[in-house]
Design a protein around this motif. Structure first.
Motif, PDB file in Angstrom:
ATOM      1  N   VAL A  36      11.532  -3.027  -4.375  1.00 47.20           N
ATOM      2  CA  VAL A  36      10.101  -3.328  -4.459  1.00 47.20           C
ATOM      3  C   VAL A  36       9.691  -3.546  -5.924  1.00 47.20           C
ATOM      4  O   VAL A  36       8.786  -4.324  -6.213  1.00 47.20           O
ATOM      5  N   ALA A  37      10.390  -2.908  -6.839  1.00 46.78           N
ATOM      6  CA  ALA A  37      10.072  -3.058  -8.262  1.00 46.78           C
ATOM      7  C   ALA A  37      10.399  -4.453  -8.781  1.00 46.78           C
ATOM      8  O   ALA A  37       9.726  -4.949  -9.690  1.00 46.78           O
ATOM      9  N   VAL A  38      11.407  -5.101  -8.207  1.00 41.48           N
ATOM     10  CA  VAL A  38      11.847  -6.406  -8.705  1.00 41.48           C
ATOM     11  C   VAL A  38      10.740  -7.456  -8.586  1.00 41.48           C
ATOM     12  O   VAL A  38      10.330  -8.036  -9.595  1.00 41.48           O
ATOM     13  N   PRO A  39      10.185  -7.714  -7.378  1.00 43.87           N
ATOM     14  CA  PRO A  39       9.100  -8.699  -7.306  1.00 43.87           C
ATOM     15  C   PRO A  39       7.836  -8.227  -8.020  1.00 43.87           C
ATOM     16  O   PRO A  39       7.065  -9.043  -8.534  1.00 43.87           O
ATOM     17  N   CYS A  40       7.637  -6.927  -8.067  1.00 39.02           N
ATOM     18  CA  CYS A  40       6.466  -6.369  -8.750  1.00 39.02           C
ATOM     19  C   CYS A  40       6.513  -6.693 -10.247  1.00 39.02           C
ATOM     20  O   CYS A  40       5.544  -7.196 -10.818  1.00 39.02           O
ATOM     21  N   LEU A  41       7.633  -6.427 -10.896  1.00 37.34           N
ATOM     22  CA  LEU A  41       7.766  -6.704 -12.325  1.00 37.34           C
ATOM     23  C   LEU A  41       7.717  -8.199 -12.600  1.00 37.34           C
ATOM     24  O   LEU A  41       7.094  -8.639 -13.572  1.00 37.34           O
TER      25      LEU A  41
END
Length: 184
Positions: A67-72
């Motif tokens: 979830v952090a990948v698309p968020c960042l």
């Protein structure tokens, strides 16, 4: 750019940061919104089971920081000129470590008792919330499997949210100001 992460169990009061951040013109990105968007992309109804399963599937497919990948990526594409961006809903140490590879990150944990959180979830009635205690406990256990307990216990700051909303907002704002001043 500095990131400030907000963590806490479901119903602890994480989204209140949006109200405070608005006063300071600080953008807030919700990791829960990322998961809800992915659930809807699959054509699924937003309910506790579908959103929870989507979160688990994302982690299985892309790794624990999924979830952090698309968020960042979204933050870097849309908020690259900001000094501070708040990420609401960090749930795992994998996400914390992923964000820290690129930017300084301070964590603020929001804590509320299970009974308080359950009553809040029943009254807010978001599509992925439940009014059944067993489903609430099941969701908590799933969140704990993501290692949210470690994120909360290793947070830089903790705000307790058990009393009235105004007191909580004031305490959260004080901690946010300290986090910005001390760590930036």
């Amino acid at each position: 750019m500095k990131l400030i992460g907000i963590t806490g169990m479901p119903g602890s009061g994480k989204s209140a940061i949006i109200e405070i951040a608005r006063k300071y013109n600080i953008p807030v990105i919700s990791m829960g919104d990322v998961v809800r968007r992915e659930t809807m992309k699959k054509g699924l109804e937003l309910n506790p089971e579908n959103v929870g399963n989507t979160a688990v599937e994302l982690r299985k497919k892309y790794g624990n920081e999924a979830v952090a990948v698309p968020c960042l990526q979204y933050i870097e594409e849309n908020y690259n000129n900001e000094e501070i961006v708040i990420i609401e809903g960090i749930r795992s140490m994998y996400e914390v470590n992923y964000f820290r590879k690129s930017h300084p990150l301070t964590i603020i944990a929001i804590h509320s008792s299970p009974k308080t959180r359950f009553n809040r979830l029943k009254s807010r009635k978001r599509e992925d919330d439940t009014s059944e205690w067993d489903k609430f406990v099941e969701r908590d256990l799933r969140e704990l499997e993501f290692s949210i307990g470690k994120v909360i216990s290793l947070a830089d700051y903790v705000v307790i949210n058990e009393g009235d909303y105004t007191t909580y907002l004031n305490n959260l704002e004080k901690v946010l100001k300290i986090a910005i001043k001390n760590d930036y």
